[in-house]
Write a protein that holds these residues in place. Structure first.
Motif, PDB file in Angstrom:
ATOM      1  N   GLY A   8     -11.086  -9.544  -4.316  1.00 48.42           N
ATOM      2  CA  GLY A   8     -11.774  -8.843  -3.225  1.00 48.42           C
ATOM      3  C   GLY A   8     -12.627  -7.713  -3.745  1.00 48.42           C
ATOM      4  O   GLY A   8     -13.650  -7.362  -3.164  1.00 48.42           O
TER       5      GLY A   8
ATOM      6  N   LYS B  31     -10.688  -9.355   4.741  1.00 51.50           N
ATOM      7  CA  LYS B  31     -11.781 -10.186   4.228  1.00 51.50           C
ATOM      8  C   LYS B  31     -13.069  -9.368   4.148  1.00 51.50           C
ATOM      9  O   LYS B  31     -13.368  -8.613   5.072  1.00 51.50           O
ATOM     10  CB  LYS B  31     -12.009 -11.379   5.160  1.00 51.50           C
ATOM     11  CG  LYS B  31     -10.890 -12.385   5.116  1.00 51.50           C
ATOM     12  CD  LYS B  31     -11.148 -13.478   6.124  1.00 51.50           C
ATOM     13  CE  LYS B  31      -9.895 -14.318   6.304  1.00 51.50           C
ATOM     14  NZ  LYS B  31      -9.885 -15.065   7.549  1.00 51.50           N
TER      15      LYS B  31
ATOM     16  N   TYR C 108      -4.890  -9.650   4.008  1.00 52.90           N
ATOM     17  CA  TYR C 108      -6.105  -9.460   3.219  1.00 52.90           C
ATOM     18  C   TYR C 108      -7.251  -9.076   4.149  1.00 52.90           C
ATOM     19  O   TYR C 108      -7.505  -9.765   5.148  1.00 52.90           O
ATOM     20  CB  TYR C 108      -6.424 -10.759   2.474  1.00 52.90           C
ATOM     21  CG  TYR C 108      -7.660 -10.708   1.616  1.00 52.90           C
ATOM     22  CD1 TYR C 108      -7.775  -9.775   0.579  1.00 52.90           C
ATOM     23  CD2 TYR C 108      -8.711 -11.581   1.826  1.00 52.90           C
ATOM     24  CE1 TYR C 108      -8.906  -9.746  -0.219  1.00 52.90           C
ATOM     25  CE2 TYR C 108      -9.844 -11.560   1.025  1.00 52.90           C
ATOM     26  CZ  TYR C 108      -9.936 -10.637   0.006  1.00 52.90           C
ATOM     27  OH  TYR C 108     -11.051 -10.601  -0.780  1.00 52.90           O
TER      28      TYR C 108
END
Lengths: 204, 303
Positions: free
Chosen positions: B64, A109, A107
């Motif tokens: 996200g 961030k 991921y």
């Protein structure tokens, strides 16, 4: 139909981490994210001790658990077997990362592409490389598919000084990896998971 | 640079308390709506809808790229995230419309809308458990008991909440069946949770999950939070309070409801956080390559 895969010969891997560095240099992954990694362990007791290495990367599974869980279709499998992510479709839900038993989805961030390795101004290298990634999305090894599409080998394969990594079409019985798998004892990681990995290991 | 790549057991680190809160919110919210439907106390539907909306906000916070969240409904054929998003969206829409119809006096419309929302409420309660179940890599979450447990806990929490606030909404005599129903739901949720743990396959990862829940860092949260606060305290207090009435009792009932809410969260959080991946090389020790620490200098190239 082609099924691209890799054979890693643990007998010849010297644990130099050149694959890790080459992958990092080619893909310019953000801090903390390594597509190609090398696990290591010590076996035996001095003076009969030795170190063993286990290079790992995305297994580009034949039955990838990360693809069906994706709610947007961002995770997909190409016809040649490469499992990749379309960043512009990824919403960053991390379902794929949770469902990968090998921990090979990463991921990005939010904010990490702005701060980079040095917690401030990005280096010229980072500025050039981070353009490829989208903040808040999941990224992964794609067998350097841009290079593969040009007829090149993945960066980790090309750079391995011991030629421990052999890349090719596992569906072609005459390909180098297929021959190696026929002639040697091999294994895959977590065979019980039912994912049918395309990365095979020749026993050390 | 805290990330360690391990060949041994690794725990889920993608889902945490925020996602657990969201799972709980949507389940309890849908169950509260169902109770409002059966009791006819539509004031309960409001908190139910608010729970679901809060869950959606928490889920959006997890993403996200929340601006692309609409894309999440494009793979309902394969993805439980897609299905859940669709169920929650449809449920919230129908539930809001049915409450609005009742408020506007369109009673003929309220019934069908509420019934449709009730039908969708069931998959909304089951969604989080089904999502976890679809993550094949984590064996603790496999099998039919996680979705069942999540539904049972949602119903139990909603029934306890309804039991606690019903005297304030409609008087002490309203819906007397809520108390026995809540107690049965509490026992059922405890039984399903125990069955889940008993029937889980005894792999290395699952054993590590049990260790974390029963003697590791989740021990207090699971044993005290989920078991004591979530099951034992509500059951005992509900049994005792049935013989009393008065203002202090109402306060105690609300306290029990809060206790149950915390217990529900603690249970789900423990199950989510304790989810462990199987070791990629079982005979290899935990020690493995650790990425090098970042340089401390602020600008590259300075000496």
């Amino acid at each position: 139909m082609a099924r691209l895969g890799m054979v890693i010969d643990l007998k010849v891997c010297v644990g130099c981490h050149a694959c890790t560095a080459a992958c990092k240099a080619t893909n310019g992954t953000p801090p903390d994210i390594y597509f190609a990694r090398v696990h290591e362990r010590e076996v035996g007791v001095f003076p009969n001790a030795r170190r063993e290495f286990l290079p790992v990367l995305c297994n580009h599974c034949e039955d990838p658990p990360c693809v069906p869980v994706c709610p947007t279709g961002a995770s997909y499998k190409r016809e040649d077997g490469i499992v990749a992510v379309k960043s512009d479709l990824c919403i960053g839900c991390r379902s794929c990362a949770t469902s990968c038993p090998y921990e090979h989805r990463h991921y990005v961030k939010p904010g990490i592409l702005e701060t980079g390795y040095f917690n401030g101004e990005l280096t010229l290298y980072e500025k050039a490389k981070y353009n490829r990634w989208d903040s808040g999305t999941v990224i992964k090894c794609d067998f350097c598919m841009d290079r593969v599409d040009q007829g090149l080998q993945p960066a980790c394969v090309e750079t391995c000084p011991a030629e421990a990594r052999i890349f090719g079409d596992l569906a072609d019985p005459d390909s180098a990896p297929s021959k190696l798998l026929r002639e040697n004892e091999s294994f895959t990681l977590l065979p019980d998971a039912g994912t049918k990995p395309s990365v095979h290991y020749l026993k050390a | 640079m805290s990330l360690k790549y391990q060949t041994g057991v690794r725990f889920n680190h993608h889902l945490g308390p925020q996602e657990t809160l969201s799972f709980m919110g949507e389940g309890v919210g849908a169950a509260l709506f169902a109770i409002a439907f059966f009791t006819g106390q539509w004031l309960l539907a409001g908190p139910g809808i608010l729970f679901v909306i809060g869950a959606v906000v928490a889920l959006l916070g997890h993403l996200g790229n929340p601006q692309r969240a609409w894309r999440a409904v494009t793979r309902v054929g394969t993805s439980w995230v897609s299905r859940g998003t669709l169920f929650i969206g449809v449920f919230a829409g129908l539930a809001i419309l049915s409450v609005a119809a009742g408020y506007l006096g369109m009673i003929a419309l309220q019934g069908p809308l509420a019934l449709a929302a009730l039908v969708v409420a069931v998959p909304v309660m089951a969604y989080a458990g089904m999502l976890l179940r679809s993550m094949r890599a984590i064996r603790l979450w496999r099998g039919p008991f996680v979705p069942l447990a999540f539904v049972a806990h949602s119903l139990a929490t909603a029934l306890v909440l309804a039991w606690a606030v019903m005297p304030l909404l409609a008087g002490a005599a309203a819906a007397p069946w809520l108390q026995p129903a809540a107690m049965v739901a509490l026992v059922a949720s405890a039984l399903v949770s125990v069955l889940h743990l008993l029937r889980a396959e005894r792999s290395v990862g699952v054993r590590a999950s049990f260790e974390r829940m029963f003697s590791g860092d989740l021990k207090t949260s699971f044993l005290v939070g989920a078991c004591v606060c979530g099951i034992v305290v509500p059951l005992v207090v509900m049994a005792v309070l049935s013989a009393f009435s008065g203002g202090a009792v109402t306060v105690l009932m609300l306290a029990v409801a809060l206790c149950r809410l915390y217990g529900d969260f603690a249970y789900r959080n423990a199950v989510v956080l304790a989810g462990a991946y199987e070791p990629v090389m079982p005979d290899w020790p935990m020690r493995s390559f650790t990425p090098p620490a970042a340089p401390t200098c602020s600008t590259a190239g300075q000496h």
